[in-house]
Design a protein around this motif. Structure first.
Motif, PDB file in Angstrom:
ATOM      1  N   SER A   1      87.458  50.507  23.085  1.00  0.00           N
ATOM      2  CA  SER A   1      87.528  49.461  22.065  1.00  0.00           C
ATOM      3  C   SER A   1      86.720  48.247  22.494  1.00  0.00           C
ATOM      4  CB  SER A   1      88.980  49.060  21.831  1.00  0.00           C
ATOM      5  OG  SER A   1      89.425  48.298  22.920  1.00  0.00           O
TER       6      SER A   1
ATOM      7  N   GLN B   1      94.585  44.436  17.616  1.00  0.00           N
ATOM      8  CA  GLN B   1      93.202  44.681  17.194  1.00  0.00           C
ATOM      9  C   GLN B   1      92.753  43.662  16.151  1.00  0.00           C
ATOM     10  OE1 GLN B   1      92.058  46.671  19.480  1.00  0.00           O
ATOM     11  NE2 GLN B   1      90.273  46.936  18.211  1.00  0.00           N
TER      12      GLN B   1
ATOM     13  N   ALA C   1      89.941  41.047  16.510  1.00  0.00           N
ATOM     14  CA  ALA C   1      88.802  41.176  15.608  1.00  0.00           C
ATOM     15  C   ALA C   1      88.487  39.843  14.947  1.00  0.00           C
ATOM     16  CB  ALA C   1      89.095  42.228  14.543  1.00  0.00           C
TER      17      ALA C   1
ATOM     18  N   ILE D   1      84.979  38.046  15.643  1.00  0.00           N
ATOM     19  CA  ILE D   1      84.021  37.939  14.549  1.00  0.00           C
ATOM     20  C   ILE D   1      83.738  36.472  14.221  1.00  0.00           C
ATOM     21  CG2 ILE D   1      83.699  38.429  12.093  1.00  0.00           C
ATOM     22  CD1 ILE D   1      85.374  41.027  12.748  1.00  0.00           C
TER      23      ILE D   1
ATOM     24  N   VAL E   1      87.814  43.333   7.920  1.00  0.00           N
ATOM     25  CA  VAL E   1      88.158  44.494   8.752  1.00  0.00           C
ATOM     26  C   VAL E   1      89.196  45.357   8.034  1.00  0.00           C
ATOM     27  CG1 VAL E   1      89.279  45.224  10.899  1.00  0.00           C
ATOM     28  CG2 VAL E   1      87.578  43.403  10.944  1.00  0.00           C
TER      29      VAL E   1
ATOM     30  N   PHE F   1      81.692  44.682  16.447  1.00  0.00           N
ATOM     31  CA  PHE F   1      82.406  44.740  15.176  1.00  0.00           C
ATOM     32  C   PHE F   1      82.646  46.195  14.756  1.00  0.00           C
ATOM     33  CE2 PHE F   1      82.516  42.330  10.827  1.00  0.00           C
ATOM     34  CZ  PHE F   1      83.823  42.757  10.652  1.00  0.00           C
TER      35      PHE F   1
ATOM     36  N   ILE G   1      85.527  47.677  16.606  1.00  0.00           N
ATOM     37  CA  ILE G   1      86.847  47.321  16.087  1.00  0.00           C
ATOM     38  C   ILE G   1      87.173  48.160  14.858  1.00  0.00           C
ATOM     39  CG2 ILE G   1      88.128  45.474  14.935  1.00  0.00           C
ATOM     40  CD1 ILE G   1      86.548  43.544  16.818  1.00  0.00           C
TER      41      ILE G   1
END
Lengths: 554, 104
Positions: free
Chosen positions: A84, A164, A168, A172, A187, A369, A372
């Motif tokens: 990840s 996550q 994320a 981001i 996401v 990205f 994720i």
């Protein structure tokens, strides 16, 4: 899986918390090359989703891509599931910060794989259909075992999703200059699209592409670093120690006492073998032979990736550390030292800029990205399967449901899980989520794994033993995380922890095994007799694959 | 699976050979992975200076670096060894078992 890593080091290095996962993050200026490359990735993966949607007609297609993924593809997808953004940024960040200690962690994450191959992969493939609960409940009573297994799966999935999503959002925000909420919703929506329309086939290809991009990007960075030192590790290390001191070359006390060391090892090995989204990947291949190949390739890719992150971490020491370009001046004014922008977990991102300029920075940001997206898609699919296949089809409908209806429920569950993940991601933005991954991992190791393993190999396992022992393991894991140093002291603010160790696995896994053993051997019910009798047929199928699910014809 | 089939496979010499060979092989490999990993992690817990020793007097590279890399490579090689033998020898045995069921 890699979110475990977050947990593992959080207690020991507070600095980690200021990285991709935690803390206040300065929104960055829009990164155009990153956004262009990301849009290309999203466009390509949505194209794949469209293609996959046309091929996803049955429940089997939806859950397992029809069982027709090859061992090599599945190995790549497993690697894509496992590596990840937290693993890429976190381990390279840990190497950047602590040197050798980063290697200790990556090794821990790898050694579970051979064990999965030798003990779990084949029986799992031969006995199961869509979820690991198929195997656990093969000869035991469906309702209680599936309920417990689904609870373990859903808990693991939701906890991971929270970690996550929060990671994320922050990553981001930092990389692309988007608002936190926008990032989380983006996401969540993309993940819902991939999984609802493309099922396992789209999820698999998103993971394969992501693994390929991540491995290529990391290879480029590692080669660029090594080329700088004429491919001599000696010169790289020498330069790094000149900057950071000789201690980065030796174990630095991340794993200090033997109990923690063993408990950590137990957590990593058994936890990996109890992660629902990892276990589910074994049903996507045609037979045990392809399942074995999957693990062989996955272990190779993951091991190679960890060696790369080690080089990348050292590369960041020599090229990013003390480089005024990446220095966080505001933070330096307050804390001194040489803090880098965005925290230590951004070491690999800054290194990508140092070796490849804005364009390569954009590429690596887009890869982060993509990473994720791939991981949350796999998680969501595993969670949705537990809801539709284990709870809806087996527990509520007692197996009297057709595949199309089950698939519809699974799609609804995907959308619901996606929305839950978005809401949780936004709710937990400012929370300390350090315990989340540790808890998820502890549950996988203490509830999912013992039931699965003993159902495969221990004849005398009974429903009563599995349910009581598994529940005890789950409860112990939750309790010990709550009263341990991370939650009790760091989050709740108490002075000392009631349970002194950060990793509960040694104790909770032992509790589960002892509980299952005791409540099985003392179970003299008629039901237990039948379950013991049914072991032989199950064992033959698990060993030979006779009667096992094959690939569907298309 | 029908009861007669279970009895038949259970007493099939190929099945007996498959199970005993594979189990002992899998256990041996599992134990070697555990021994290597726990030796590594317990060295870090009890005697970290062993891994912190330099490779040679004029080198900053420590013994721990090649050993750590070797553990990663070892894990991969073990999966290769198992997969190779299982995909040939064990699968051959397994196919013989499947064949013998079809024949009757």
């Amino acid at each position: 899986m890699n979110r475990i890593f977050t947990f593992l080091i959080l207690g020991t290095i507070a600095v980690f918390a200021s990285g991709a996962i935690e803390g206040e993050i300065q929104k960055q200026a829009l990164n155009v090359s990153a956004i262009v490359m990301f849009v290309i990735f999203v466009g390509a993966t949505l194209g794949i989703t469209y293609w996959a949607a046309k091929r996803t007609k049955s429940a089997k297609d939806f859950y397992t891509a029809g069982g027709g993924i090859t061992g090599f593809q599945n190995g790549m997808a497993i690697a894509g599931d496992y590596m990840s953004a937290a693993s890429f940024l976190g381990i390279s960040g840990l190497v950047y910060l602590k040197g050798y200690d980063g290697l200790i962690y990556s090794i821990g994450f790898l050694v579970g794989w051979p064990i999965i191959l030798f003990m779990i992969a084949e029986p799992l493939r031969n006995l199961g259909k869509y979820t690991f609960a198929d195997v656990a409940s093969y000869r035991l009573r469906q309702t209680p075992i599936r309920t417990l297994a689904a609870a373990g799966s859903i808990a693991t999935v939701i906890l991971y999703l929270i970690a996550q999503m929060v990671g994320a959002g922050k990553l981001i925000q930092l990389l692309f200059g988007l608002d936190y909420e926008v990032a989380v919703i983006l996401v969540g929506v993309l993940m819902i699209l991939y999984v609802t329309f493309g099922g396992m086939l789209a999820t698999t290809w998103v993971q394969i592409i992501k693994a390929f991009l991540l491995l290529s990007g990391a290879t480029f960075m590692a080669v660029a670093v090594m080329a700088h030192y004429d491919f001599s590790f000696g010169s790289l290390f020498t330069h790094a120690t000149e900057l950071k001191g000789i201690e980065i070359m030796s174990p630095g006390g991340l794993v200090s006492d033997p109990i923690s060391a063993i408990s950590l090892a137990v957590a990593l090995m058994f936890g990996t073998a109890g992660l629902p989204h990892i276990l589910m990947r074994f049903f996507t291949v045609a037979d045990a032979k392809e399942a074995r190949k999957s693990v062989f390739y996955a272990t190779g890719f993951i091991g190679y990736f960890y060696i790369l992150t080690f080089i990348i971490g050292f590369g960041a020491i020599v090229m990013v550390f003390q480089n005024p370009q990446y220095l966080d001046l505001a933070k330096q004014a307050i804390e001194g030292g040489s803090p880098i922008l965005g925290g230590n977990n951004m070491a690999a991102i800054h290194l990508s800029h140092a070796v490849g300029g804005d364009f390569f920075l954009g590429f690596i940001s887009a890869v982060a990205f993509a990473t994720i997206l791939a991981v949350v898609s796999g998680l969501t699919l595993a969670g949705a399967s537990a809801i539709s296949h284990d709870l809806y089809a087996s527990v509520i409908k007692k197996g009297n449901v057709d595949g199309i209806k089950e698939m519809q429920v699974s799609k609804i569950a995907t959308v619901v899980l996606g929305i839950v993940a978005i809401i949780m991601g936004i709710m937990f933005e400012k929370q300390n989520i350090a315990f989340v991954v540790g808890l998820a991992f502890a549950i996988a190791a203490s509830a999912n794994f013992p039931i699965l393993f003993l159902s495969m190999y221990w004849k005398k396992l009974t429903t009563r033993g599995a349910v009581i022992g598994g529940s005890l393991g789950l409860a112990t894991a939750v309790l010990l995380v709550v009263i341990g140093p991370i939650v009790w002291v760091d989050i709740l603010g108490n002075a000392t922890a009631i349970f002194p160790y950060k990793y509960p696995a040694l104790f909770s896994v032992t509790t589960a095994f002892v509980g299952i053993w005791f409540f099985s051997i003392t179970d003299s019910s008629h039901n237990a007799e039948m379950e013991i009798e049914a072991f032989e047929a199950q064992y033959i199928r698990s060993q030979t694959g006779i009667g096992a699910e094959g690939a569907s014809e298309h | 699976m029908k009861k007669e089939l279970v009895e038949k496979i259970k007493n099939n010499p190929d099945y007996i050979a498959l199970v005993s060979k594979r189990s002992s092989f899998a256990i041996k490999l599992t134990v070697s992975m555990l021994v290597v990993y726990f030796a590594f992690i317990l060295t870090i817990a009890f005697e970290p200076s062993l891994l912190g020793a330099p490779l040679s007097s004029d080198s900053v590279t420590t013994v721990g670096i090649p050993i750590g890399m070797a553990v990663i490579v070892f894990a991969f090689i073990l999966t290769g060894i198992y997969t190779k033998r299982a995909n040939s020898e064990f699968d051959d045995l397994n196919n013989k078992i499947k064949q013998s069921i079809k024949e009757n």
